[in-house]
Each structure stands twice: as C-alpha cells, then as structure tokens.
Motif scaffolding. Structure first.
Motif, short mmCIF file in Angstrom:
data_model
loop_
_atom_site.label_atom_id
_atom_site.label_comp_id
_atom_site.label_asym_id
_atom_site.label_seq_id
_atom_site.Cartn_x
_atom_site.Cartn_y
_atom_site.Cartn_z
N TRP A 161 -48.63 37.37 25.50
CA TRP A 161 -49.31 37.32 26.79
C TRP A 161 -50.02 38.63 27.08
CZ3 TRP A 161 -51.30 33.78 29.46
CH2 TRP A 161 -50.73 32.52 29.55
N ASP A 162 -49.42 39.74 26.69
CA ASP A 162 -50.05 41.04 26.90
C ASP A 162 -51.41 41.11 26.20
OD1 ASP A 162 -49.84 43.97 27.71
OD2 ASP A 162 -50.09 44.16 25.54
N ASP A 163 -51.48 40.58 24.99
CA ASP A 163 -52.73 40.59 24.24
C ASP A 163 -53.73 39.59 24.80
OD1 ASP A 163 -54.38 41.42 21.96
OD2 ASP A 163 -54.00 39.40 21.17
N LEU A 164 -53.27 38.38 25.10
CA LEU A 164 -54.17 37.35 25.60
C LEU A 164 -54.82 37.75 26.92
CD1 LEU A 164 -52.10 34.10 24.86
CD2 LEU A 164 -54.09 34.95 23.61
N LEU A 165 -54.03 38.34 27.81
CA LEU A 165 -54.54 38.72 29.12
C LEU A 165 -55.48 39.92 29.04
CD1 LEU A 165 -51.25 38.24 31.13
CD2 LEU A 165 -53.33 36.89 31.39
N ALA A 166 -55.36 40.70 27.97
CA ALA A 166 -56.27 41.82 27.77
C ALA A 166 -57.62 41.36 27.21
CB ALA A 166 -55.65 42.85 26.81
N LEU A 167 -57.62 40.23 26.49
CA LEU A 167 -58.82 39.79 25.78
C LEU A 167 -59.63 38.74 26.52
CD1 LEU A 167 -57.49 39.49 22.12
CD2 LEU A 167 -58.99 41.26 23.04
N TYR A 168 -58.95 37.82 27.23
CA TYR A 168 -59.63 36.65 27.77
C TYR A 168 -59.36 36.48 29.26
CZ TYR A 168 -59.40 35.77 22.78
OH TYR A 168 -59.48 35.89 21.42
N SER A 169 -60.32 35.87 29.93
CA SER A 169 -60.10 35.51 31.32
C SER A 169 -59.12 34.35 31.37
CB SER A 169 -61.42 35.11 32.00
OG SER A 169 -61.85 33.85 31.52
N LEU A 170 -58.46 34.20 32.51
CA LEU A 170 -57.50 33.10 32.66
C LEU A 170 -58.20 31.75 32.56
CD1 LEU A 170 -55.34 34.61 35.50
CD2 LEU A 170 -54.57 34.09 33.19
#
Length: 572
Positions: free
Chosen positions: A268-277
């Motif tokens: 989640w840390d990586d996903l939230l850094a890369l992509y909008s919700l």
C-alpha cells in the motif's frame, strides 16, 4: 544461509527507496550470503542511506540498457572468477512485491530439481509479436527475467562469460524483452544447459497462452508464488479484464494481509505513492458493502465520536432522531455558528462554536470520527428534481450511520486495517444524477483523477490528520461556505499520508446498487454495440460516396450523439 550471491537491480524515477524494496532485500538476505544492489539512474540521499543500513554493497550506474545491462554491470563488478566460488547467482529486480512467503521455501523446493539455471515462471511461445526496430518479433518460450538463478555448473562455463561479453546495450524496452529476456533461455538451452521453473509450466500453458503472472490469484494463493508483479495493480488493468471475469487483485491483497501483514503495508505504501486512488479503484475493490449484523468489537475499545455541524438555526428532525438513536454509543459533538441557536431537545456530549483550531483539537482527541452536517451541497446541481436530491442526501447519511451495529463494523474495519484511512458514502449509480454531480464538481475545479467525497460527509481515522492541521483548516473554511472543493483537500491529505479511502454502504442497499449498475452496463453495451455497427456500415457503404472528410466526421458525430441520448434515457 547458502553460498549464494544476489544482484538486485533498482530503478525508480524519483530515486525514492520505498519499504517494499528494503523488505525484498531483507528476504533475499535469508537465502543469499552476499547482495549487490545496482541502482539504475538516480537515488535520493534517504534512499541511499536505507540501502547502506541493510549492509549490502551498492553500485550506482547510468540508466542505460535496462535490467540486462545492469545485470552485466553487476557480474563484471563482482568478477567472473569470484562468481565461480558461489553455488548460485541470483539476478532479480524491483519489479515485484515479495517475498509473500519466505524465499527459502522456493529455494528448498528447487534444490530437489536437477538443472543448471532456473526461474519462477516460464512464458509460453505465442503467436503474438512485438515490434522491435520496426520488425515483428514473435515471443519464444522463455524463463522470465525478473528472477533468474544460475548454478555453479553454468557459472564455471565459458558459455556464461561469452553470453554476457557479447550482450549488446538495448536501446528500447522491446529490444530488452526480445533479445534479452527471450533469447537468454534459448541461448543457454542451445548450449546444452538444462532449465527449470518453480511454478508449474505445463499447468499454466494450458490455462493461458500468455504471460502466466497475469493469473495472479492462481499463482499467489493456490501455487504459493512468493512474489506478485507490481504492474498487476496498474499496467495489467486492461489485460486482467481480458483473462478473468473479475480481476482478483482485491482477493490477493486480502490474502497478503492475512499471511504477511508487513508486506501488505509495504504494498500500500508503494501504490499510494505511485497512483491516485481513482486509478487504483479501477482494479482494487474500494467498495465495501458492510453488514449491520454484529461482527467484531475491537474498534469500539477506542474513542469514537460523531461530529455534527449545525448550519441552520434549527436542528433538522432527522438529526434529532439520529442523535437520540446512537447517544451513549458514540460521543456526540455539535458544531454551530453561534452559541444561542434555537434547538429542539437532543442528547449530546458537547457543543462547540465553529473554530478550526478548536474543532481540530477536539477531533484529534478521538481515534475515529464521523463528520456529518445539515448543509445541502447538492444545491450546486441544477436541472435535478428536489426529490432526487433529498433521496441522495438521505442515502449519504444511511451509508455512514445506518444503525449501531453497522457503525461498529465500520469502526472495526478502520481499526483493523492499518492503511485504511477513510470511509465515504457510496454514490448510487444513477446516471442522470451522477453526470450532473460530476459536471458540477469538475466545473468547480475538481481534479478528475480524484475520488469525490459526495456531500462532504465521511468517517476518518484521526491519525491521518496528525500532520495536516493547515490543510484541515483549509478544508473547514471551504466547507463552511459550501465549497465542493473542500472534499478534494481531504482526499489529498489521506493519500499524502499514504492511506487509502473506501466507499461504504449498508447491506440493505446492495440490491439497489447492483440493480442500477446492471441497467447502466446493459445500456452501455447497447451504445457500444450499435455505434460500432453504424460506424462499420458507414465506412463500408456510405463513405465512398462522401468525399469531404469534415462531412464524414459530422455524420458519425450525429450518430454517436443520438445513441448517447438514448443511453442516458435508459440509465435514468
């Protein structure tokens, strides 16, 4: 620890080393005695320090030639003679999350197999081609290069050195796939070396004539693959819909959470850094249909409150009934614009005058809070019947405060999921209403890649706001004057703090949601089907007789608009 050395290739555009990288390297340290990290391109100071703290060697190079050039640079840095002292060489990169399960389980299994080199997955030969320098290249059967292991028998051979000495620098990604990944397996097998893979190749070649890592649920949950590709949550989004009825990224995340909570947090840390919700919501299920039956009570041990902003002089009857129904279950905090407002008799714990600092301080004294109000944000929407606006306002309240047990389950979910920061009401899919909601938000400057907090009501985990007083004050000030952009500020706060948001609705409303979605999908299929049909007929029959390109475009535009009007009518 076995006598192995690993070369781990890292690349990130902004040079940030996030937790999934350090977690993977620590996982590799359990199976490899030595690790060399190759940094392709830039790395920030914090990231470099994180790698050094892992007690691994770091080699930074210019980002040219993709992973294969980095592998080659690492091999030459170690030296061919030194490599012969190891039993196995691991070549891997940061294109995946893992280990979900310990790497040792995979290495123990592969130790039983006779081979000279191996990997996790083998890609089947396909009739699909990729363009390489304007030429077609057909994909050969090959071991995928994100995780390769070479054994001593191959490391000591002249063929191993010859392959890397003759490897050219790839100028494009398609070159790296064709002449790097695909040809490596073919080259060494042609030299008489045997290969193997951890995941059953025969099984997956029968299931899919394509990249086996697409079948993520089958691989990770059923066959215990220790990794999942990062692009499963982004670049695969269109591919996944072609190879499964319902993409299983949500099930995968739940599985990772159960078996490896630390990795789940890293993902989640990586996903939230890369992509909008909004982008993540395309694949990951950000919708919760929540039961109003009692499930757990862990979250209720914390401090929870309902904040109600009373904008009008009189408290609306629906709020009086609501407050009375949940009094002594949640702390009730009333926010008002003046101290002497007229009111009916209600139960509440505290009343405060609207002041951003006071409200923030009070909210931060709780663990989870629900924020509702009596303002009509839907008044910004024109051309909609008042009765429809009223229904949506009521549904918004129900989605957050359906009953006591429903509230308990919302709080419990916020409590148990470390990365879930906020619940917002689910919008009922009503095409005619939703299109005006969206257009109203867009016309007010709302970014189209952000989740919209309809009517600005929500549940939130207060630790999300811990470092964001200034931003939260801006939210309150905009909210007070009825600005729809106030919700945008909250979305930004939640994502910047690396939390995610989910939509929520009670189980009783699920049938209505599904029914409306079915109607919309059916009408959309009609629209796509007949527009393509008319377009085909136009180009085959009428197009030769219409010489003006402008006239052709206007004719197709007329057909498309007529079908859209029918589509909208069907979705009301």
């Amino acid at each position: 620890m076995s006598n192995r050395i690993a070369i781990y290739v890292f690349y990130e555009k902004n040079g940030e080393v996030r937790d999934y990288v350090t977690y993977c390297i620590n996982g590799l340290k359990e199976v490899a005695r030595d690790i060399l990290v190759i940094v392709n391109g830039s790395i920030n100071d914090d990231g470099l320090q994180k790698l050094k703290d892992l007690n691994v060697e770091v080699l930074q190079r210019e980002n040219i030639g993709f992973d294969f050039a980095a592998y080659k640079a690492g091999i030459e840095h170690i030296g061919y003679d030194k490599l012969k002292n190891y039993d196995e060489l691991i070549l891997t990169n940061n294109s995946y999350y893992g280990p979900i399960y310990p790497f040792s389980e995979m290495f123990d299994e592969m130790a039983k197999r006779e081979c000279d080199f191996w990997g996790i997955n083998r890609h089947p030969k396909t009739n699909d081609s990729i363009k390489v320098n304007k030429k077609k290249y057909y994909i050969k059967e090959h071991i995928q290069s994100y995780f390769l292991v070479f054994r001593k028998s191959l490391l000591e051979s002249d063929d191993f050195k010859r392959y890397w000495d003759n490897l050219k620098v790839f100028l494009s990604f398609s070159e790296a796939i064709a002449y790097g990944e695909c040809e490596l397996t073919y080259y060494f097998e042609q030299q008489g070396f045997s290969s193997s893979v951890y995941i059953n190749f025969i099984k997956y070649s029968e299931l899919i004539n394509n990249n086996p890592t697409i079948l993520i649920y089958e691989q990770v949950v059923i066959d215990k693959c220790p990794i999942i590709k990062r692009k499963s949550f982004s670049e695969y989004k269109h591919v996944l819909y072609n190879f499964s009825v319902v993409p299983n990224t949500s099930s995968i995340l739940n599985n990772i959470k159960q078996v490896n909570a630390k990795l789940y947090d890293c993902v989640w840390d990586d996903l939230l850094a890369l992509y909008s919700l909004d982008e993540l919501g395309y694949l990951i299920n950000l919708y919760d249909i929540i039961s109003d039956k009692y499930i757990h009570s862990n979250g209720l041990k914390n401090k929870n409150a309902l904040f109600i902003y009373i904008h009008d002089e009189y408290i609306k009857t629906k709020y009086v009934n609501l407050i009375n129904s949940i009094f002594n279950y949640l702390d009730i905090i009333l926010i008002c614009n003046k101290n002497d407002f007229n009111q009916q008799f209600v139960n509440y714990d505290e009343k405060i005058i609207f002041n951003a600092e006071v409200i923030y301080e009070k909210i931060m004294s709780y663990d989870h809070v629900c924020f509702i109000h009596d303002m009509d944000f839907y008044d910004i929407i024109e051309n909609i019947q008042t009765c429809i606006k009223k229904d949506f306002a009521e549904i918004t309240i129900q989605a957050l405060l359906y009953n006591k047990l429903y509230i308990a389950n919302i709080i419990n979910k916020l409590y148990n999921d470390a990365r879930l920061g906020m619940y917002i009401p689910m919008m009922v899919p009503h095409f005619h209403f939703n299109q005006f909601v969206l257009s109203a938000y867009m016309s007010n400057g709302y970014c189209d890649d952000k989740i919209i907090i309809t009517n600005n009501m929500f549940w939130i985990k207060t630790k999300v706001l811990g470092n964001s007083f200034d931003a939260f004050r801006r939210f309150l000030n905009l909210f007070k004057i009825g600005d729809v952009n106030s919700g945008k500020i909250l979305v930004n706060i939640v994502q910047d703090e690396r939390y995610y948001i989910k939509y929520c609705a009670p189980l009783e409303l699920a049938n209505a949601y599904i029914f409306k979605l079915f109607n919309i999908s059916q009408s959309y299929m009609f629209y796509v089907k007949y527009f393509n049909y008319f377009k085909y007929c136009f180009y085959k029959i009428l197009s030769p007789f219409i010489k003006s390109y402008k006239t052709k475009r206007l004719f197709l535009k007329k057909i498309r608009n007529d079908l859209r009007l029918y589509f909208r009518k069907e979705c009301r």
